[in-house]
Write a protein that holds these residues in place. Structure first.
Motif, PDB file in Angstrom:
ATOM      1  N   PHE A 170       0.815  -1.212   0.000  1.00 54.53           N
ATOM      2  CA  PHE A 170       0.000   0.000   0.000  1.00 54.53           C
ATOM      3  C   PHE A 170       0.852   1.267   0.000  1.00 54.53           C
ATOM      4  CE2 PHE A 170      -3.138  -3.009   1.968  1.00 54.53           C
ATOM      5  CZ  PHE A 170      -3.997  -3.023   0.893  1.00 54.53           C
ATOM      6  N   ILE A 171       1.891   1.313   0.842  1.00 60.70           N
ATOM      7  CA  ILE A 171       2.735   2.504   0.921  1.00 60.70           C
ATOM      8  C   ILE A 171       3.604   2.640  -0.324  1.00 60.70           C
ATOM      9  CG2 ILE A 171       4.652   3.596   2.150  1.00 60.70           C
ATOM     10  CD1 ILE A 171       3.500   2.473   4.753  1.00 60.70           C
ATOM     11  N   HIS A 172       4.303   1.579  -0.669  1.00 67.81           N
ATOM     12  CA  HIS A 172       5.291   1.668  -1.739  1.00 67.81           C
ATOM     13  C   HIS A 172       4.647   1.808  -3.108  1.00 67.81           C
ATOM     14  CE1 HIS A 172       9.077   0.834   0.538  1.00 67.81           C
ATOM     15  NE2 HIS A 172       8.151   0.573   1.442  1.00 67.81           N
ATOM     16  N   ALA A 173       3.584   1.064  -3.359  1.00 68.58           N
ATOM     17  CA  ALA A 173       2.924   1.166  -4.663  1.00 68.58           C
ATOM     18  C   ALA A 173       2.426   2.587  -4.902  1.00 68.58           C
ATOM     19  CB  ALA A 173       1.766   0.180  -4.743  1.00 68.58           C
ATOM     20  N   ALA A 174       1.856   3.206  -3.874  1.00 67.28           N
ATOM     21  CA  ALA A 174       1.320   4.561  -4.026  1.00 67.28           C
ATOM     22  C   ALA A 174       2.423   5.576  -4.277  1.00 67.28           C
ATOM     23  CB  ALA A 174       0.521   4.947  -2.789  1.00 67.28           C
ATOM     24  N   ILE A 175       3.548   5.452  -3.568  1.00 66.88           N
ATOM     25  CA  ILE A 175       4.631   6.422  -3.748  1.00 66.88           C
ATOM     26  C   ILE A 175       5.271   6.267  -5.122  1.00 66.88           C
ATOM     27  CG2 ILE A 175       6.898   7.149  -2.906  1.00 66.88           C
ATOM     28  CD1 ILE A 175       5.925   6.538  -0.081  1.00 66.88           C
ATOM     29  N   HIS A 176       5.473   5.028  -5.560  1.00 68.97           N
ATOM     30  CA  HIS A 176       6.012   4.825  -6.911  1.00 68.97           C
ATOM     31  C   HIS A 176       5.076   5.444  -7.948  1.00 68.97           C
ATOM     32  CE1 HIS A 176       9.489   2.387  -6.059  1.00 68.97           C
ATOM     33  NE2 HIS A 176       8.786   1.510  -5.363  1.00 68.97           N
ATOM     34  N   ARG A 177       3.788   5.220  -7.786  1.00 69.39           N
ATOM     35  CA  ARG A 177       2.815   5.627  -8.800  1.00 69.39           C
ATOM     36  C   ARG A 177       2.519   7.127  -8.759  1.00 69.39           C
ATOM     37  NH1 ARG A 177      -2.632   5.779  -8.097  1.00 69.39           N
ATOM     38  NH2 ARG A 177      -2.454   4.470  -6.242  1.00 69.39           N
ATOM     39  N   ILE A 178       2.289   7.667  -7.564  1.00 76.35           N
ATOM     40  CA  ILE A 178       1.845   9.054  -7.438  1.00 76.35           C
ATOM     41  C   ILE A 178       3.018  10.030  -7.371  1.00 76.35           C
ATOM     42  CG2 ILE A 178       0.644  10.685  -5.929  1.00 76.35           C
ATOM     43  CD1 ILE A 178      -1.217   8.344  -5.157  1.00 76.35           C
ATOM     44  N   ALA A 179       4.037   9.689  -6.572  1.00 77.08           N
ATOM     45  CA  ALA A 179       5.165  10.603  -6.400  1.00 77.08           C
ATOM     46  C   ALA A 179       6.231  10.413  -7.474  1.00 77.08           C
ATOM     47  CB  ALA A 179       5.775  10.422  -5.009  1.00 77.08           C
ATOM     48  N   GLY A 180       6.150   9.336  -8.240  1.00 76.50           N
ATOM     49  CA  GLY A 180       7.091   9.111  -9.333  1.00 76.50           C
ATOM     50  C   GLY A 180       8.511   8.851  -8.879  1.00 76.50           C
ATOM     51  N   LYS A 181       8.664   8.202  -7.729  1.00 78.34           N
ATOM     52  CA  LYS A 181       9.989   7.914  -7.192  1.00 78.34           C
ATOM     53  C   LYS A 181      10.416   6.492  -7.557  1.00 78.34           C
ATOM     54  CE  LYS A 181      10.028  11.874  -4.930  1.00 78.34           C
ATOM     55  NZ  LYS A 181      10.923  12.984  -5.287  1.00 78.34           N
ATOM     56  N   ALA A 182      11.649   6.335  -8.020  1.00 80.55           N
ATOM     57  CA  ALA A 182      12.140   5.011  -8.431  1.00 80.55           C
ATOM     58  C   ALA A 182      12.506   4.151  -7.225  1.00 80.55           C
ATOM     59  CB  ALA A 182      13.341   5.160  -9.359  1.00 80.55           C
ATOM     60  N   CYS A 183      13.153   4.749  -6.226  1.00 81.97           N
ATOM     61  CA  CYS A 183      13.575   4.024  -5.020  1.00 81.97           C
ATOM     62  C   CYS A 183      12.838   4.596  -3.817  1.00 81.97           C
ATOM     63  CB  CYS A 183      15.077   4.163  -4.794  1.00 81.97           C
ATOM     64  SG  CYS A 183      16.084   3.555  -6.159  1.00 81.97           S
ATOM     65  N   VAL A 184      12.249   3.728  -3.027  1.00 87.18           N
ATOM     66  CA  VAL A 184      11.461   4.143  -1.861  1.00 87.18           C
ATOM     67  C   VAL A 184      11.939   3.347  -0.653  1.00 87.18           C
ATOM     68  CG1 VAL A 184       9.156   4.326  -0.876  1.00 87.18           C
ATOM     69  CG2 VAL A 184       9.472   4.650  -3.333  1.00 87.18           C
ATOM     70  N   LEU A 185      12.530   4.038   0.310  1.00 95.40           N
ATOM     71  CA  LEU A 185      13.071   3.405   1.508  1.00 95.40           C
ATOM     72  C   LEU A 185      12.267   3.868   2.724  1.00 95.40           C
ATOM     73  CD1 LEU A 185      16.913   3.950   0.889  1.00 95.40           C
ATOM     74  CD2 LEU A 185      15.348   2.344  -0.229  1.00 95.40           C
ATOM     75  N   HIS A 186      11.586   2.933   3.369  1.00 96.85           N
ATOM     76  CA  HIS A 186      10.758   3.264   4.537  1.00 96.85           C
ATOM     77  C   HIS A 186      11.329   2.580   5.763  1.00 96.85           C
ATOM     78  CE1 HIS A 186       7.566   3.908   7.299  1.00 96.85           C
ATOM     79  NE2 HIS A 186       7.044   2.703   7.206  1.00 96.85           N
ATOM     80  N   THR A 187      11.624   3.373   6.791  1.00100.77           N
ATOM     81  CA  THR A 187      12.158   2.821   8.038  1.00100.77           C
ATOM     82  C   THR A 187      11.503   3.477   9.250  1.00100.77           C
ATOM     83  OG1 THR A 187      13.929   4.415   8.532  1.00100.77           O
ATOM     84  CG2 THR A 187      14.421   2.709   6.885  1.00100.77           C
ATOM     85  N   HIS A 188      11.718   2.830  10.384  1.00110.07           N
ATOM     86  CA  HIS A 188      11.382   3.401  11.690  1.00110.07           C
ATOM     87  C   HIS A 188      12.687   3.668  12.445  1.00110.07           C
ATOM     88  CE1 HIS A 188       7.267   1.069  11.571  1.00110.07           C
ATOM     89  NE2 HIS A 188       7.339   2.029  10.668  1.00110.07           N
TER      90      HIS A 188
END
Length: 241
Positions: free
Chosen positions: A90-108
């Protein structure tokens, strides 16, 4: 062999899988991982909407290229031997699609997440030199809505980025994006270092002293204008991890 598997095993995608696995192991080495949670992803360069992702249930320190999975924007696994965790899709698919970012790194990662709990919600990019590289590149999303278990929440996060490379998610964690994995990991690493020294400085109780915004902007341009250091850092991690 189906087309997805053929693409998954191509030379180009194999290199992306190796880079993704290396970034995950590096994050574990640098103390940025949290159990078997959080995800890194990189989209395939063919504009197909497919992207590579770390699988469910593996520690980042153990992940190799063969563990990476390929999924589509709907969360369907297309190739790979492991399962996929729902919030990642849900998080990564949306950021790739909407924000147009190739690499998405999510951490806590701890120090960056600590700053999401403060009233400011984010790093002060006018404090340390490491923080200045992010000046004008950061967004803050103050609206925590629970676990991202549906498409709308992922889309809300992606829209909250407003084109930024980094978004601090209130009461949650951070997302760091770039068009290349070596640049993305370099930013992730130095973001946590910048957050760490800010937390340490503020913990002294003494007033912190920011620089002028134009100086912070200059440092950002100097850093982002020449990314050889990012490439060398990632190459060093490849040699040593």
């Amino acid at each position: 062999m189906n087309q997805h598997l053929q693409d998954f095993e191509s030379e180009t995608v194999t290199q992306l899988r190796e880079d993704l696995a290396l970034a995950l192991r590096a994050a574990a080495f640098h103390g940025l991982a949290e159990g078997v949670c959080n995800h890194f992803s990189v989209e395939l360069p063919d504009a197909s909407g497919r992207f590579l992702l770390n699988p469910r249930g593996l520690l980042w320190q153990e992940i190799q290229a063969d563990d990476i999975v390929l999924i589509d924007v709907h969360g369907n696994k297309l190739a790979g031997r492991h399962a996929v965790e729902p919030t990642a899709m849900f998080i990564h698919a949306a950021i790739h699609r909407i924000a147009g970012k190739a690499c998405v790194l999510h951490t806590h990662m701890p120090y960056a997440t600590a700053l999401t709990l403060t009233a400011r919600r984010a790093l002060d990019t006018c404090l340390s030199q490491n923080a200045m590289r992010f000046h004008g590149r950061v967004a803050a999303d103050a609206h925590y809505n629970g676990l991202a278990l549906d498409t709308s929440e992922g889309e809300r996060i992606a829209n909250a980025m407003q084109g930024a490379d980094v978004v601090f998610l209130g009461n949650h964690g951070v997302v760091v994006c770039a068009q290349r994995m070596d640049y993305a990991y370099d930013d992730l690493y130095y973001l946590e270092r910048a957050c760490q020294v800010q937390v340490l400085a503020q913990s002294t109780g003494a007033p912190v002293v920011p620089v002028a915004a134009d100086i912070a902007h200059k440092v950002m341009e100097q850093t982002i204008g020449e990314r050889l250091q990012s490439e060398l850092f990632f190459a060093a991690l490849r040699r040593t991890l």
